[in-house]
Design an enzyme around this catalytic site. Structure first.
Site, PDB file in Angstrom:
ATOM      1  N   ASP A 232     -11.920  48.537   6.592  1.00 39.60           N
ATOM      2  CA  ASP A 232     -13.094  48.950   5.832  1.00 39.60           C
ATOM      3  C   ASP A 232     -14.169  49.471   6.769  1.00 39.60           C
ATOM      4  O   ASP A 232     -14.124  49.261   7.988  1.00 39.60           O
ATOM      5  CB  ASP A 232     -13.594  47.853   4.900  1.00 39.60           C
ATOM      6  CG  ASP A 232     -14.221  46.678   5.613  1.00 39.60           C
ATOM      7  OD1 ASP A 232     -14.381  46.746   6.851  1.00 39.60           O
ATOM      8  OD2 ASP A 232     -14.551  45.682   4.956  1.00 39.60           O
TER       9      ASP A 232
ATOM     10  N   ASN B  73     -25.715  53.145   2.391  1.00 42.40           N
ATOM     11  CA  ASN B  73     -26.226  53.309   1.024  1.00 42.40           C
ATOM     12  C   ASN B  73     -27.712  52.962   0.926  1.00 42.40           C
ATOM     13  O   ASN B  73     -28.502  53.695   0.318  1.00 42.40           O
ATOM     14  CB  ASN B  73     -25.433  52.416   0.057  1.00 42.40           C
ATOM     15  CG  ASN B  73     -24.111  53.061  -0.367  1.00 42.40           C
ATOM     16  OD1 ASN B  73     -24.011  54.285  -0.434  1.00 42.40           O
ATOM     17  ND2 ASN B  73     -23.121  52.246  -0.633  1.00 42.40           N
TER      18      ASN B  73
ATOM     19  N   ASP C  55     -21.282  58.201  -0.367  1.00 42.88           N
ATOM     20  CA  ASP C  55     -20.066  58.917  -0.806  1.00 42.88           C
ATOM     21  C   ASP C  55     -19.561  59.848   0.289  1.00 42.88           C
ATOM     22  O   ASP C  55     -18.346  59.974   0.512  1.00 42.88           O
ATOM     23  CB  ASP C  55     -20.369  59.734  -2.065  1.00 42.88           C
ATOM     24  CG  ASP C  55     -20.556  58.857  -3.294  1.00 42.88           C
ATOM     25  OD1 ASP C  55     -20.216  57.655  -3.227  1.00 42.88           O
ATOM     26  OD2 ASP C  55     -21.057  59.372  -4.318  1.00 42.88           O
TER      27      ASP C  55
ATOM     28  N   GLU D 259     -15.441  50.224  -0.079  1.00 36.64           N
ATOM     29  CA  GLU D 259     -15.349  50.908   1.215  1.00 36.64           C
ATOM     30  C   GLU D 259     -14.113  50.470   1.975  1.00 36.64           C
ATOM     31  O   GLU D 259     -14.005  50.671   3.189  1.00 36.64           O
ATOM     32  CB  GLU D 259     -16.613  50.622   2.048  1.00 36.64           C
ATOM     33  CG  GLU D 259     -16.716  49.233   2.630  1.00 36.64           C
ATOM     34  CD  GLU D 259     -17.342  48.199   1.698  1.00 36.64           C
ATOM     35  OE1 GLU D 259     -17.795  47.176   2.209  1.00 36.64           O
ATOM     36  OE2 GLU D 259     -17.379  48.434   0.477  1.00 36.64           O
TER      37      GLU D 259
END
Length: 521
Positions: free
Chosen positions: A391, A399, A408, A434
């Site tokens: 991840d 974010n 994104d 993620e």
């Protein structure tokens, strides 16, 4: 006069021979030609009329002339009705048996009255020999039924011709020659007969037998050169041209005989000049290849693709046999059904069901199904498979600091960096927010470790350009190797344990799960 009569008889006999030949040809092709039986009967009746007339001209007495006139009327009486039935068959109109039988009532009465005219004089009041002719020739004074018969004959010929001409606008241009030929077969004898009755033919001779030579020649030309009567192009015109499906009409030898407007839109290269050519020949001209759909017991069924990329179209292909009333195959309709939108919708649904909407790689559900299937196929003697779980480090920070659009972009950036580093036989999926997962079938732990390090390096090395400047993305990896008897859930749990260890040791690194304890790589 005598030399002219001899020449005329010779021409009449020639006309009769041509009609007999056309009759034999039509009958021999009855399995391949629409209305072949009507055409064979029509030309047989014409032959009786023509040869009867030739024998009449060569007769030596009035009684002999009368006998041959009776023979002639076997053809004369019934030919217009059979010609009308030929036209009806061609344009696709059918009559009941009762209506068909009714058409033959007046011709039958005519034949009987001609054969028995000496007893009642209804057909002709008087028949007599001409004077000053080298060979006996007869003239007559017509009776009441002659008028009925003449009106019925002209009416039948006119009705057939008018019905054909009314189809002109509806008929594909390639088939208008057929219409002209058949209409000529109705109108030309009618005009010749009218000229004879008006007394303006040479020597007052009946020129219809000579004219029939021309119509027979027209029919033969049309049958042999433009495939007349192979299939009716008229009865289906309104339906045929309004169909959304593309239709190629093939005869029994798989020669193209017609196509509709929808087929022309699907295959713009189609040309009228291709009519009469085999399906494979037409397809080679369109694509450079033979027609790709195999012929089977149930006809032709399959799929075709035309074009590439955004212009690619896909068609479902089905064939349907065309049969005559007796059940004999006459040809087939090859239908092209445009399923492009349907296939695109199916692909969209498949994409939604199997793939992650943002990154385009496999989703979790699809990954689990396929990975389980691959584990079941593993070599039972030397089983080998590995799983990588990773991840993105500090993804929440991207974010929170830069917004979800940048988040994104980080996900897309990670997938892009990883794609070129993985072997083709690997399964690559987005496992969670993620979190990503890689299943490597037939791979040892060492190979998975090497692949994980390549992925880690590629992600770190590729800078992500954003409106906030260049961003460095890193990821932490956990690797687990398959052991005999392991399930996918076991592999995922072990890889997750190794991933947790990589994070605990500082992130941006790879850890391998060992049975005793995870060890950093």
């Amino acid at each position: 006069m005598e030399s002219h009569l001899t020449m005329y008889i010779t021409l009449v006999v020639t006309s009769g021979v041509l009609s007999v030949f056309l009759c034999i040809y039509a009958f021999s092709k009855r399995k391949h030609l629409l209305a072949a039986r009507q055409l064979a009967l029509l030309t047989a009746l014409q032959s009786i009329y023509i040869f009867g007339f030739a024998f009449e001209l060569s007769s030596d007495s009035l009684d002999e002339i009368k006998r041959w006139i009776a023979v002639e009327y076997i053809g004369i009486a019934f030919t217009p009705v059979v010609g009308l039935l030929l036209v009806l068959r061609y344009i696709g109109r059918s009559l009941s048996r009762a209506a068909t039988a009714a058409l033959f009532v007046i011709p039958s009465i005519t034949l009987i009255l001609v054969a028995t005219n000496d007893f009642h004089g209804l057909f002709y009041k008087l028949i007599y020999l001409r004077e000053n002719t080298p060979s006996p020739m007869a003239d007559m004074v017509i009776g009441k039924w002659y008028i009925v018969h003449g009106a019925y004959t002209f009416g039948s010929l006119l009705a057939g011709g008018v019905m054909l001409l009314r189809q002109w606008k509806k008929t594909n241009k390639a088939y208008r020659k057929h219409l002209v030929t058949l209409a000529g077969g109705q109108f030309i004898p009618m005009i010749a007969s009218f000229l004879y009755l008006m007394g303006i033919t040479p020597y007052g001779m009946d020129i219809v037998p000579i004219v029939l030579c021309g119509t027979s020649a027209m029919y033969l030309w049309a049958l042999l050169s433009i495939q007349m009567l192979r299939l009716s192009p008229i009865a289906k015109e309104s339906l045929f041209e309004s169909m959304r499906e593309g239709v190629l009409v093939l005869d029994q030898s798989e020669r193209l005989t017609d196509y509709n407007g929808a087929a022309k839109k699907m295959l713009p290269e189609l040309e009228m000049g291709m009519i009469g050519h085999s399906l494979d020949s037409v397809w080679r001209k369109l694509t450079g290849e033979d027609f790709p759909i195999q012929r089977g017991a149930d006809g032709m069924q399959g799929h075709l693709q035309r074009g590439h990329g955004a212009t690619r179209s896909e068609y479902e292909v089905r064939s349907s046999t065309i049969k005559r009333q007796g059940g004999e195959a006459l040809g087939c309709l090859l239908m092209l059904i445009d399923v492009t939108e349907q296939r695109q919708l199916q692909e969209q649904l498949k994409q939604q069901a199997y793939y992650d909407a943002l990154t385009g790689i496999m989703n979790r559900a699809r990954f689990i199904r396929q990975s389980r299937a691959l584990l079941q196929e593993a070599d039972p003697i030397r089983p080998s498979a590995s799983l990588i779980l990773f991840d993105i480090d500090h993804f929440k920070g991207f974010n929170d600091t830069y917004g979800h659009e940048t988040g994104d972009a980080v996900l897309l950036h990670t997938v892009s960096a990883c794609r070129d580093q993985l072997p083709d036989n690997c399964l690559f999926a987005r496992y969670g927010g993620e979190e990503f997962v890689v299943f490597m079938p037939a791979s040892e732990q060492s190979e998975a470790l090497e692949a994980a390090n390549r992925l880690r390096s590629a992600i770190e090395a590729a800078q992500l350009e954003t409106e906030f400047g260049s961003l460095t993305v890193t990821a932490s990896f956990g690797v687990a190797a398959y052991r005999s008897g392991d399930t996918l859930e076991v592999l995922l749990r072990e890889a997750d344990s190794a991933l947790y260890e990589a994070k605990r040791l500082g992130r941006n690194r790879v850890s391998v799960f060992h049975k005793e304890s995870p060890a950093p790589a």
